[in-house]
Motif scaffolding. Sequence first.
Motif, PDB file in Angstrom:
ATOM      1  N   GLN A  66      10.065  -2.200   0.277  1.00  8.89           N
ATOM      2  CA  GLN A  66       8.881  -2.996   0.596  1.00  8.89           C
ATOM      3  C   GLN A  66       8.516  -3.815  -0.639  1.00  8.89           C
ATOM      4  O   GLN A  66       8.390  -3.273  -1.737  1.00  8.89           O
ATOM      5  CB  GLN A  66       7.725  -2.094   1.005  1.00  8.89           C
ATOM      6  CG  GLN A  66       6.535  -2.844   1.591  1.00  8.89           C
ATOM      7  CD  GLN A  66       5.435  -1.889   2.039  1.00  8.89           C
ATOM      8  OE1 GLN A  66       4.802  -1.225   1.207  1.00  8.89           O
ATOM      9  NE2 GLN A  66       5.212  -1.809   3.348  1.00  8.89           N
ATOM     10  N   ARG A 104      14.714   1.414   3.258  1.00  9.49           N
ATOM     11  CA  ARG A 104      13.806   0.265   3.247  1.00  9.49           C
ATOM     12  C   ARG A 104      13.261   0.049   1.845  1.00  9.49           C
ATOM     13  O   ARG A 104      12.957   0.999   1.123  1.00  9.49           O
ATOM     14  CB  ARG A 104      12.639   0.477   4.208  1.00  9.49           C
ATOM     15  CG  ARG A 104      11.550  -0.596   4.058  1.00  9.49           C
ATOM     16  CD  ARG A 104      10.498  -0.594   5.134  1.00  9.49           C
ATOM     17  NE  ARG A 104       9.676   0.594   5.193  1.00  9.49           N
ATOM     18  CZ  ARG A 104       8.424   0.612   5.659  1.00  9.49           C
ATOM     19  NH1 ARG A 104       7.860  -0.510   6.076  1.00  9.49           N
ATOM     20  NH2 ARG A 104       7.746   1.728   5.719  1.00  9.49           N
ATOM     21  N   LEU A 109       4.305   3.639   0.284  1.00  2.00           N
ATOM     22  CA  LEU A 109       4.440   2.383   1.007  1.00  2.00           C
ATOM     23  C   LEU A 109       3.076   1.930   1.525  1.00  2.00           C
ATOM     24  O   LEU A 109       2.231   2.753   1.870  1.00  2.00           O
ATOM     25  CB  LEU A 109       5.398   2.552   2.191  1.00  2.00           C
ATOM     26  CG  LEU A 109       6.868   2.815   1.841  1.00  2.00           C
ATOM     27  CD1 LEU A 109       7.591   3.386   3.049  1.00  2.00           C
ATOM     28  CD2 LEU A 109       7.546   1.542   1.377  1.00  2.00           C
ATOM     29  N   ASN A 119       9.544  -6.599   4.294  1.00  2.00           N
ATOM     30  CA  ASN A 119      10.432  -5.444   4.271  1.00  2.00           C
ATOM     31  C   ASN A 119      11.886  -5.892   4.221  1.00  2.00           C
ATOM     32  O   ASN A 119      12.273  -6.874   4.864  1.00  2.00           O
ATOM     33  CB  ASN A 119      10.234  -4.571   5.523  1.00  2.00           C
ATOM     34  CG  ASN A 119       8.888  -3.874   5.527  1.00  2.00           C
ATOM     35  OD1 ASN A 119       8.466  -3.308   4.532  1.00  2.00           O
ATOM     36  ND2 ASN A 119       8.208  -3.914   6.669  1.00  2.00           N
TER      37      ASN A 119
END
Length: 646
Positions: free
Chosen positions: A76, A74, A49, A85
């Motif tokens: 990204q 999550r 990330l 996000n």
Amino acid sequence: MARTAQCPSCGAPVTFRSSASILAVCEYCQTTLLNLQGNIEDLGKMAALVEDRSPLQLGAEGRYQGVHFALVGRIQLRYGEGLWNEWHLLFDDQRTGWLSEAGGEYVLSFLEWVPEAIPPFASLKPGEGLVLGQRTWTVTNLENAECVAGEGELPFKVGGGYPAPVADLRAGERLATLDYSDEESGPPLVFFGQVVDFSSLGWNNLRPGMPLPGAPTLKARALRCASCGAPLEVRHEGVLAVGCSQCGAVTDPDTEKLISRLQGKDAPVQPRIPLGKVGNFRGEKLEAIGFMQRFMKVEGQRYDWREYLLARVDKPGYRWLTEYDGHWNVADVLSDVPSTMNTRYRTSPRGALAYREHRFDHFQSYGAEVEYVIGEFTWRVQVGEKAKLDDYVVPPLLLTREATGKEVSWSLAEYVPHEEISQAFGLGILPEPRGVYANQPSPVADRHRRVCRNFWIFFSLGVLLQLGLWALEQEQVLVRESLALQPGVEQPVLSKPFVVESHLPTLVVQNQAGISNDWVALDLVLVNEQTGEARHASQELSYYWGTDGGESWSEGSQEGDVSFRDVPPGTWRLMLEPEMDPGRYQPISDTLVVRKGGSSWSNIILLLLFLAAFPIYTRWRMYAFEVARWAESDHPKVSESDDDDD
């Protein structure tokens, strides 16, 4: 029911808490596990990330509509303006949802099925309408994004470099997102949601040391201009571009790479509100953090204006100030979309818009280009950036639609007197406005309303006074008698004597003759019995009626009156000498009424003409102001008929 698997790389337990989750990333070694019907597949390492300053993290908890949720995953994504996000939420009732975090805005949405066929991504255009879930939506943004990485539990397979075309839609305050990331294997996913206030979600276990949305950065980030190397500073969250005051170049604060350069040697203008200046505007503290100049060209003529990005000091969010030729507006970007409405007005050939109980008329459409940028901005603004703008007005409000090749946004502005801007930011004397601006309130409108209100007050009082005088006059009859006017008789007809006790400005004599399809002429002599003074007047009465082609008609009147002026006191008598059709043999009955004269109804007409001059004058001035306003629009007024209903 939660499911636990063992990471094949490091042996750590990996839990699938949601039944919808099929992918999980080991938090220790970033190995990606795919769980299909209990079969665990190792997909290798998940890409890393990109470090951001989000206050959210896996395990953060909150409440929405009274139900507790946790952040369990999550994704990204990267797009033209930077990163955003998508947080996967698991509620206590086992529902799942998504929380989008982009540019300081948070949107909570849920996956839903819709019966309508959804067009392919390539066919969508910003601003066009689309029906989903039996509701009409407007396409506001198109992004060809790509997945950077993922973490935690996710309901579908993702990885670094995974394409993610998405379309954002709006309908009023409602939002929708179409996810085309797996368009080849099926229709796009549809998510319906709404913008949520970050603080309203009652967060726990947020990421330590990260500022909350909209709060100033505790420690400014220093960087250098990618063009000239001058020092730059970023002091606010969500800033995606910084303009250099030395050379006008725009730098990406995350990569410190050049976004654009100033198209010219010198800065065209300097801001009237210094960047960093904090003002108290209508009870709200605002800091000027960004400034840009834009321009348009119409028939070879250049027009430029200036825009200031203002950060709220005491709470999250941003506002705008715009200035053109000394005219100022404060503006806010809208989260909802105005609706079109049918209109019969010639000033709005593009159709009017309805928003917040106001009707906005189209003013002008034009192309705008960014010429100069300094300070901090929350999107990747660049010199030379172009957009198509449409302005709609209902003074003092201005509604603007701004469209680029992939996005449509709306803003609502309100006209602000330049003295108020000067006082709010302590700027001293600002230049006086020149000309008439699109949404500038008419300085004559309030005066015109007051004049019209006073007109009706004074005119009503005049009518009431006239009615009172008329009522009094009905009780001041000196003679009322019936007379017989004989044909062919030269002897005059005498009335009863009557007494005038004091000087009369006017004595009114009224005759009502019983004639039908006939006429009678009267010579009237008013005689003072004491002095012999005589005054003469004449009157002719005629009345005809009939039918023509089945329709009734009439002309003339059976009654009329004459007036004698300045009648002194004394005993008076009237002599009537009639003249009528020689062929008539029957007498004509006549009702004679003599009364004291008073104010005439003509006085009311004169009063009306006098009073009407004032609203006519202010109305003319107000219309002249509107003509000057619309002269700068796409729909200049050329006559009163072009004006809206008053």
